[in-house]
Scaffold this motif. Structure first.
Motif, PDB file in Angstrom:
ATOM      1  N   ALA A 157      10.281  20.074 -17.675  1.00  0.00           N
ATOM      2  CA  ALA A 157       9.208  20.722 -16.911  1.00  0.00           C
ATOM      3  C   ALA A 157       7.996  21.053 -17.767  1.00  0.00           C
ATOM      4  CB  ALA A 157       9.756  21.999 -16.249  1.00  0.00           C
ATOM      5  N   GLU A 158       8.237  21.446 -19.031  1.00  0.00           N
ATOM      6  CA  GLU A 158       7.124  21.866 -19.894  1.00  0.00           C
ATOM      7  C   GLU A 158       6.237  20.685 -20.316  1.00  0.00           C
ATOM      8  OE1 GLU A 158      10.605  20.922 -22.606  1.00  0.00           O
ATOM      9  OE2 GLU A 158      10.293  21.929 -20.664  1.00  0.00           O
ATOM     10  N   LYS A 159       6.710  19.462 -20.102  1.00  0.00           N
ATOM     11  CA  LYS A 159       5.924  18.287 -20.486  1.00  0.00           C
ATOM     12  C   LYS A 159       5.119  17.716 -19.322  1.00  0.00           C
ATOM     13  CE  LYS A 159       8.926  16.668 -24.235  1.00  0.00           C
ATOM     14  NZ  LYS A 159       9.602  15.491 -24.822  1.00  0.00           N
ATOM     15  N   ILE A 160       5.374  18.174 -18.115  1.00  0.00           N
ATOM     16  CA  ILE A 160       4.768  17.577 -16.926  1.00  0.00           C
ATOM     17  C   ILE A 160       3.368  18.130 -16.682  1.00  0.00           C
ATOM     18  CG2 ILE A 160       4.930  17.442 -14.410  1.00  0.00           C
ATOM     19  CD1 ILE A 160       7.947  17.376 -14.702  1.00  0.00           C
ATOM     20  N   LEU A 161       2.433  17.216 -16.394  1.00  0.00           N
ATOM     21  CA  LEU A 161       1.080  17.590 -15.989  1.00  0.00           C
ATOM     22  C   LEU A 161       0.737  16.771 -14.747  1.00  0.00           C
ATOM     23  CD1 LEU A 161      -1.605  19.082 -16.615  1.00  0.00           C
ATOM     24  CD2 LEU A 161      -2.294  17.035 -17.903  1.00  0.00           C
ATOM     25  N   LYS A 162       0.479  17.431 -13.631  1.00  0.00           N
ATOM     26  CA  LYS A 162       0.148  16.709 -12.401  1.00  0.00           C
ATOM     27  C   LYS A 162      -1.329  16.335 -12.415  1.00  0.00           C
ATOM     28  CE  LYS A 162       0.453  16.786  -7.358  1.00  0.00           C
ATOM     29  NZ  LYS A 162       0.720  17.580  -6.147  1.00  0.00           N
ATOM     30  N   THR A 163      -1.592  15.046 -12.516  1.00  0.00           N
ATOM     31  CA  THR A 163      -2.964  14.549 -12.575  1.00  0.00           C
ATOM     32  C   THR A 163      -3.306  13.632 -11.412  1.00  0.00           C
ATOM     33  OG1 THR A 163      -2.222  12.662 -13.902  1.00  0.00           O
ATOM     34  CG2 THR A 163      -2.997  14.610 -15.102  1.00  0.00           C
ATOM     35  N   GLY A 164      -2.301  12.956 -10.859  1.00  0.00           N
ATOM     36  CA  GLY A 164      -2.549  11.897  -9.895  1.00  0.00           C
ATOM     37  C   GLY A 164      -2.612  10.558 -10.608  1.00  0.00           C
ATOM     38  N   ASN A 165      -2.841   9.505  -9.843  1.00  0.00           N
ATOM     39  CA  ASN A 165      -2.919   8.147 -10.384  1.00  0.00           C
ATOM     40  C   ASN A 165      -4.363   7.687 -10.480  1.00  0.00           C
ATOM     41  OD1 ASN A 165      -0.122   7.593 -10.650  1.00  0.00           O
ATOM     42  ND2 ASN A 165       0.020   7.206  -8.456  1.00  0.00           N
ATOM     43  N   PRO A 166      -4.714   6.988 -11.552  1.00  0.00           N
ATOM     44  CA  PRO A 166      -6.076   6.443 -11.656  1.00  0.00           C
ATOM     45  C   PRO A 166      -6.349   5.461 -10.522  1.00  0.00           C
ATOM     46  CG  PRO A 166      -4.938   6.327 -13.780  1.00  0.00           C
ATOM     47  CD  PRO A 166      -3.909   6.693 -12.748  1.00  0.00           C
ATOM     48  N   VAL A 167      -7.535   5.546  -9.927  1.00  0.00           N
ATOM     49  CA  VAL A 167      -7.937   4.610  -8.868  1.00  0.00           C
ATOM     50  C   VAL A 167      -9.359   4.140  -9.137  1.00  0.00           C
ATOM     51  CG1 VAL A 167      -6.460   5.676  -7.113  1.00  0.00           C
ATOM     52  CG2 VAL A 167      -8.831   6.435  -7.356  1.00  0.00           C
ATOM     53  N   ARG A 168      -9.741   3.062  -8.467  1.00  0.00           N
ATOM     54  CA  ARG A 168     -11.098   2.526  -8.624  1.00  0.00           C
ATOM     55  C   ARG A 168     -12.116   3.544  -8.119  1.00  0.00           C
ATOM     56  NH1 ARG A 168      -9.743  -2.735  -5.358  1.00  0.00           N
ATOM     57  NH2 ARG A 168      -7.635  -2.036  -5.567  1.00  0.00           N
ATOM     58  N   GLN A 169     -13.176   3.712  -8.896  1.00  0.00           N
ATOM     59  CA  GLN A 169     -14.147   4.764  -8.614  1.00  0.00           C
ATOM     60  C   GLN A 169     -15.007   4.479  -7.390  1.00  0.00           C
ATOM     61  OE1 GLN A 169     -14.210   7.828 -10.548  1.00  0.00           O
ATOM     62  NE2 GLN A 169     -12.244   6.807 -10.835  1.00  0.00           N
ATOM     63  N   ASP A 170     -15.101   3.206  -6.976  1.00  0.00           N
ATOM     64  CA  ASP A 170     -15.940   2.900  -5.813  1.00  0.00           C
ATOM     65  C   ASP A 170     -15.341   3.415  -4.509  1.00  0.00           C
ATOM     66  OD1 ASP A 170     -13.859   1.119  -5.533  1.00  0.00           O
ATOM     67  OD2 ASP A 170     -15.085  -0.694  -5.591  1.00  0.00           O
ATOM     68  N   LEU A 171     -14.085   3.907  -4.558  1.00  0.00           N
ATOM     69  CA  LEU A 171     -13.457   4.445  -3.343  1.00  0.00           C
ATOM     70  C   LEU A 171     -13.913   5.862  -3.026  1.00  0.00           C
ATOM     71  CD1 LEU A 171      -9.753   3.216  -3.714  1.00  0.00           C
ATOM     72  CD2 LEU A 171     -11.697   2.075  -2.636  1.00  0.00           C
ATOM     73  N   LEU A 172     -14.546   6.507  -3.985  1.00  0.00           N
ATOM     74  CA  LEU A 172     -14.917   7.908  -3.799  1.00  0.00           C
ATOM     75  C   LEU A 172     -16.016   8.082  -2.752  1.00  0.00           C
ATOM     76  CD1 LEU A 172     -14.876   9.083  -7.537  1.00  0.00           C
ATOM     77  CD2 LEU A 172     -13.064   9.324  -5.826  1.00  0.00           C
ATOM     78  N   LYS A 173     -16.772   7.011  -2.451  1.00  0.00           N
ATOM     79  CA  LYS A 173     -17.879   7.122  -1.493  1.00  0.00           C
ATOM     80  C   LYS A 173     -17.666   6.228  -0.271  1.00  0.00           C
ATOM     81  CE  LYS A 173     -21.310   8.479  -4.941  1.00  0.00           C
ATOM     82  NZ  LYS A 173     -22.650   8.192  -5.543  1.00  0.00           N
ATOM     83  N   VAL A 174     -16.399   5.980   0.044  1.00  0.00           N
ATOM     84  CA  VAL A 174     -16.075   5.125   1.190  1.00  0.00           C
ATOM     85  C   VAL A 174     -16.657   5.680   2.487  1.00  0.00           C
ATOM     86  CG1 VAL A 174     -14.122   4.574   2.713  1.00  0.00           C
ATOM     87  CG2 VAL A 174     -14.047   3.917   0.317  1.00  0.00           C
ATOM     88  N   GLY A 175     -16.671   6.994   2.634  1.00  0.00           N
ATOM     89  CA  GLY A 175     -17.161   7.619   3.862  1.00  0.00           C
ATOM     90  C   GLY A 175     -18.612   7.308   4.177  1.00  0.00           C
ATOM     91  N   GLU A 176     -19.365   6.878   3.168  1.00  0.00           N
ATOM     92  CA  GLU A 176     -20.792   6.595   3.365  1.00  0.00           C
ATOM     93  C   GLU A 176     -21.059   5.111   3.664  1.00  0.00           C
ATOM     94  OE1 GLU A 176     -22.697   7.866  -0.212  1.00  0.00           O
ATOM     95  OE2 GLU A 176     -21.642   9.794  -0.254  1.00  0.00           O
ATOM     96  N   LYS A 177     -20.002   4.291   3.736  1.00  0.00           N
ATOM     97  CA  LYS A 177     -20.196   2.839   3.791  1.00  0.00           C
ATOM     98  C   LYS A 177     -19.757   2.189   5.097  1.00  0.00           C
ATOM     99  CE  LYS A 177     -19.462   2.412  -1.223  1.00  0.00           C
ATOM    100  NZ  LYS A 177     -18.664   1.724  -2.275  1.00  0.00           N
ATOM    101  N   LYS A 178     -19.525   2.973   6.125  1.00  0.00           N
ATOM    102  CA  LYS A 178     -18.992   2.426   7.388  1.00  0.00           C
ATOM    103  C   LYS A 178     -19.911   1.349   7.968  1.00  0.00           C
ATOM    104  CE  LYS A 178     -16.222   3.050  11.194  1.00  0.00           C
ATOM    105  NZ  LYS A 178     -14.770   3.218  11.279  1.00  0.00           N
ATOM    106  N   GLU A 179     -21.182   1.650   8.083  1.00  0.00           N
ATOM    107  CA  GLU A 179     -22.122   0.703   8.679  1.00  0.00           C
ATOM    108  C   GLU A 179     -22.253  -0.557   7.825  1.00  0.00           C
ATOM    109  OE1 GLU A 179     -26.806   0.587  10.120  1.00  0.00           O
ATOM    110  OE2 GLU A 179     -25.779   2.514   9.876  1.00  0.00           O
ATOM    111  N   GLU A 180     -22.323  -0.383   6.510  1.00  0.00           N
ATOM    112  CA  GLU A 180     -22.390  -1.522   5.591  1.00  0.00           C
ATOM    113  C   GLU A 180     -21.145  -2.407   5.735  1.00  0.00           C
ATOM    114  OE1 GLU A 180     -22.347  -2.412   0.751  1.00  0.00           O
ATOM    115  OE2 GLU A 180     -22.524  -0.349   1.482  1.00  0.00           O
ATOM    116  N   ALA A 181     -19.988  -1.765   5.876  1.00  0.00           N
ATOM    117  CA  ALA A 181     -18.719  -2.492   5.990  1.00  0.00           C
ATOM    118  C   ALA A 181     -18.655  -3.288   7.289  1.00  0.00           C
ATOM    119  CB  ALA A 181     -17.558  -1.513   5.912  1.00  0.00           C
ATOM    120  N   GLN A 182     -19.137  -2.692   8.385  1.00  0.00           N
ATOM    121  CA  GLN A 182     -19.127  -3.396   9.668  1.00  0.00           C
ATOM    122  C   GLN A 182     -19.991  -4.654   9.622  1.00  0.00           C
ATOM    123  OE1 GLN A 182     -20.424  -0.111  12.087  1.00  0.00           O
ATOM    124  NE2 GLN A 182     -18.320   0.517  12.625  1.00  0.00           N
TER     125      GLN A 182
END
Length: 392
Positions: A157-182
């Motif tokens: 337990a003392e070694k565990i750090l919850k960070t999450g998994n690395p992901v591609r950074q372009d996913l952070l602004k997906v909410g702004e791309k709906k019209e472009e995607a369509q």
């Protein structure tokens, strides 16, 4: 000191390789003068993917133990001994400041030998149920960066750090791309979009499901964006029409996610992390053919928080039609699942993992400098002592 040496090992599948590359990219951005070396299994996909990302890699003759009795297992002891010897030679030659493991066969021998040399080791575990390599290496590691709660069952337990998994950074602004995607995919804005993902190679069970349910999707006036995988494209491309797009592979995943109203996906660690950041309602159909059934465990960890729908392959015939129809007909349910899965997102995972790596690199560097000074001091004292003892 910025000319650090980072040695990184992880491979066998994209779920181990892409986090390793993301970590290396972040380290390189912080330390442009640093040296990097990847170590992988010589016949696996990392030998192609890592050089394509711009990094050197060396391969070990290593593979996993087959779960069934097979002749391949007879060669495992020889592969392991060979890999340990080569890993030791690589560590001695490269002299890294830290060793980073993201899972996979090759990271076992590499981190084992690095730890023996006193080099700090940091692990990154993507899944809710760890692979055997990371479980075996846990005692050697200084820190273990994880993406799920409850891993105290497997790691100290003392070694565990919850960070999450690395992901591609372009996913952070997906909410702004709906019209472009369509526009990019030529989709009608007034019709729902179903995104189907089975991994880069594809998933036969998911492809067969989609083929069988095309009439259901048409009944609900749903547009289908279907990544069937390069292994299955020739078989399923015939279904392309004005409401169904069949792709071997989709490179513009940020736009695919942006276009989607509902997603059907496998439940690899990388997919789960990406979908959490994207925040779209998802039906997970985990692969039952992976080690320790870890995809089902990944999906269960999300579904138990009412953040996704989990349907096992064996239950598709019985459950899929009803679950999909209920979801696609309810805007409220779609919003609820999307909001709940987004709560699980850890978008700063790469940064947080590298922050942790930095701590151990700097601590190790200071300790090494102290050791060198102590060695020099001891050498000087011995020299003075020998001069004192010489006869006049």
């Amino acid at each position: 000191m910025s000319n650090y040496r980072f040695i990184i090992s992880g491979g066998g599948t994209g779920g181990h390789i892409y986090p390793a590359i993301a970590i290396a990219d972040e380290l390189k951005a912080r330390y442009p003068e640093a040296e990097f070396l990847f170590v992988g299994a010589r016949d696996r996909m990392e030998m192609e993917k890592v050089p394509r990302a711009g990094y050197k890699i060396e391969g070990l003759w290593i593979s996993g133990i087959q779960r069934k009795l097979t002749l391949k297992n007879l060669s495992f002891p020889f592969k392991l001994i060979s890999s340990l010897w080569k890993a030791r030679a690589i560590v001695n030659r490269f002299s890294p400041d830290i060793a980073i493991g993201t899972g996979g066969f090759a990271s076992g021998p590499l981190l084992q030998m690095a730890s023996r040399k006193g080099i700090p080791c940091v692990l990154q575990e993507q899944n809710s149920y760890p692979g055997i390599t990371n479980k075996l290496l846990a005692q050697k590691a200084r820190k273990i960066c994880v993406a799920y709660d409850g891993l105290e069952r497997f790691f100290p337990a003392e070694k565990i750090l919850k960070t999450g998994n690395p992901v591609r950074q372009d996913l952070l602004k997906v909410g702004e791309k709906k019209e472009e995607a369509q526009k990019f995919f030529g989709l009608k804005p007034d019709k729902k979009v179903l995104l189907v993902l089975g991994g880069s190679l594809g998933a036969r069970a998911i492809n067969q499901l989609v083929e069988k349910q095309l009439s259901l999707f048409r009944e609900h006036e749903v547009q289908v964006l279907w990544q069937c995988g390069k292994l299955y494209y020739e078989e399923f491309k015939k279904h392309t029409d004005n409401t169904v797009q069949v792709h071997a592979f989709i490179n513009e995943m940020d736009l695919a996610y942006a276009a989607a109203d509902v997603v059907i996906s496998r439940a690899g660690a990388g997919s789960v992390s990406e979908l959490s950041i994207v925040g779209k309602p998802v039906i997970f159909i985990p692969s039952p053919h992976v080690a320790e059934d870890h995809q089902t465990k990944n999906a269960r960890a999300v579904a138990d928080k009412d953040a996704a729908i989990l349907i096992r392959e064996k239950d598709l015939e019985e459950k899929f039609e009803g679950e999909f129809s209920t979801l696609i007909s309810s805007e409220a349910r779609q919003n609820e699942l999307g909001a709940n899965i987004k709560k699980l997102a850890l978008p700063n995972a790469t940064k947080d993992i590298v922050d942790e790596i930095e701590k151990h690199v700097k601590t190790h560097g200071r300790a090494s400098q102290t050791e060198k000074k102590d060695d020099a001091s001891q050498t000087g004292m011995k020299g003075r002592a020998s001069q004192t003892k010489q006869p006049k």
